[in-house]
Design an enzyme around this catalytic site. Structure first.
Site, PDB file in Angstrom:
ATOM      1  N   HIS A 256      61.984  59.488 176.090  1.00 30.02           N
ATOM      2  CA  HIS A 256      61.876  58.134 175.560  1.00 30.02           C
ATOM      3  C   HIS A 256      62.952  57.264 176.172  1.00 30.02           C
ATOM      4  O   HIS A 256      64.067  57.735 176.386  1.00 30.02           O
ATOM      5  CB  HIS A 256      62.006  58.125 174.023  1.00 30.02           C
ATOM      6  N   ASP A 307      54.022  60.525 170.492  1.00 32.27           N
ATOM      7  CA  ASP A 307      52.704  60.900 170.999  1.00 32.27           C
ATOM      8  C   ASP A 307      52.441  62.403 170.999  1.00 32.27           C
ATOM      9  O   ASP A 307      51.286  62.820 171.010  1.00 32.27           O
ATOM     10  CB  ASP A 307      52.525  60.371 172.432  1.00 32.27           C
TER      11      ASP A 307
END
Ligand code: ACO
Length: 370
Positions: A256, A307
């Site tokens: 991320h 996700d």
């Protein structure tokens, strides 16, 4: 002028909607862990739009408004019927949402009241579009919402035509809460840049959907499931992941830009993936996911993002893989519209500069001499 690749670390706007500070995500100052535990998606939608949790009557009103606006125009249903049956579902959603503007008399009205109304319409109609297309491409007729006080319940009903299971409603609702907003992520930034030209809200959401579609952003949840299906068995995980890592390929659902010590949303989705796996008597995808996580965290120090476990959660809910990213869009519409309303409130055109790295002192050469 020096550019920062990917605008990393650049603070591009002020916002009072959601924040990420020291790895903690809040919506309007409330920790996502508390919201995931206690809030419904409709409460979160209200919180994002209006800056506070709704009272009972405010929540009832919002639920009624969402139900009243869930129907999509017949002309749009006809359009959906004409789209190729194997079209990319995010491309379908992007095109359909763009078309919604054509059928909304007030699409160009820039008053705040009208923009709030359009936010409600978009939040109500996007799940209807996704469910309608899911049925149409299977040769089935779209079904209207049943008017449950929950977008998650209505969506499951419109997709399957069956009374939704309370556990499935709760799981989808929690996933919607977790995906609702995320500070200045790529699609939200795209929405804000778009509407900062003072174009309409439909243009902003169309931009956002196109941006979410990419595998480095929302498209990763679908890519995770494609990977799990390709690996197919826990016995193949080690060889598959080692091969990807030695080829320097990215593993979808990990890493991320902002969170370096883990995405606070991932643990909730992991717990849901486990719970649903136990309930369905199928731990295959969960067990494979745990093994992949151990390898990627061990070898690369990368943690799963929102996700990664969404993939096994949606699969356990019986949702087809290519609807994972549209469902992300269904949830994130709440955050996108909140940011669009905030941008309109305090607007200035977003127009940064580029560091020029091209040639200089060049001259025009006539075509005969080139
Ligand atoms: N798998 C393997 N290696 C990775 C991964 C990954 N998922 N993510 C980052 N890395 C590595 C990169 O290869 C790079 O290594 P290098 O320095 O040796 O070249 C390093 O970590 C930095 O990666 P960047 O891509 O520069 O990191 P950035 O901050 O730009 O990217 C992103 C963040 C896009 C999320 C990235 O981690 C990624 O591509 N992950 C996979 C896609 C994904 O899951 N996206 C969803 C994000 S969450 C969301 O949008 C909802």
């Amino acid at each position: 002028m020096t550019a920062t690749k990917g605008l990393e670390g650049i603070v591009a706007t002020t916002s009072s909607i959601s924040s990420i500070v020291d790895g903690v995500l809040t919506y309007r100052g409330i920790d996502i862990d508390e919201l995931a535990e206690h809030a419904t998606f409709e409460e979160v939608v209200y919180l994002l739009w209006f800056g506070k949790l709704p009272t009972k009557s405010e929540l009832n009103q919002l639920q009624q408004d969402l139900n009243a606006h869930s129907i999509i125009p017949d002309a749009l249903i006809e359009q959906l019927q004409m789209y190729p049956k194997d079209a990319n579902s995010m491309a379908v959603l992007r095109t359909a949402v763009s078309s919604l503007a054509l059928y909304d008399q007030e699409s160009g009205d820039m008053s705040t009241e009208s923009n709030v109304r359009k936010a409600i319409k978009l939040q109500a109609q996007i799940p209807t579009i996704i469910a309608a297309y899911a049925r149409i491409r299977n040769g089935e007729k779209p079904i209207a919402s049943k008017g449950y006080p929950s977008l998650a319940a209505n969506f499951l009903y419109m997709m399957t035509g069956e009374e939704p299971d309370p556990v499935a409603i709760k799981a989808l609702d929690k996933a919607l809460v977790l995906h609702a907003d995320h500070e200045l992520n790529a699609s939200t930034f795209a929405a804000r840049v778009t509407v900062a030209t003072l174009t309409d809200i439909y243009s902003g959401i169309t931009s956002a959907i196109g941006t979410l579609k990419g595998p480095l952003h929302g498209g990763a949840n679908e890519a995770v499931m494609a990977m799990l299906e390709e690996i197919d068995s826990i016995d193949n995980v080690e060889a598959y992941i080692n091969n990807k890592l030695s080829n320097k390929e990215k593993i979808m659902g990990f890493g991320h830009r902002v969170y370096k010590n883990g995405d606070p949303r991932a643990k909730h989705l992991q717990a849901m993936s486990h719970e649903l796996g136990v309930m369905k008597g199928n731990m295959k995808w969960y067990d494979m996911s745990i093994k992949i996580e151990a390898m990627i965290t061990g070898e690369k120090g990368l943690k799963p993002n929102v996700d990664f476990y969404s993939a096994s959660v949606y699969t356990a809910l019986g949702i087809p893989r290519d609807l994972f990213t549209p469902i992300f869009a269904f949830s994130r519409t709440s955050g996108w519209t909140a940011h669009i309303l905030e941008q309109y409130e305090n607007n200035r055109l977003i127009r940064p500069r580029a560091e020029y790295t091209g040639l200089s002192n060049q001259h025009y050469i006539s075509i005969e001499d080139r």
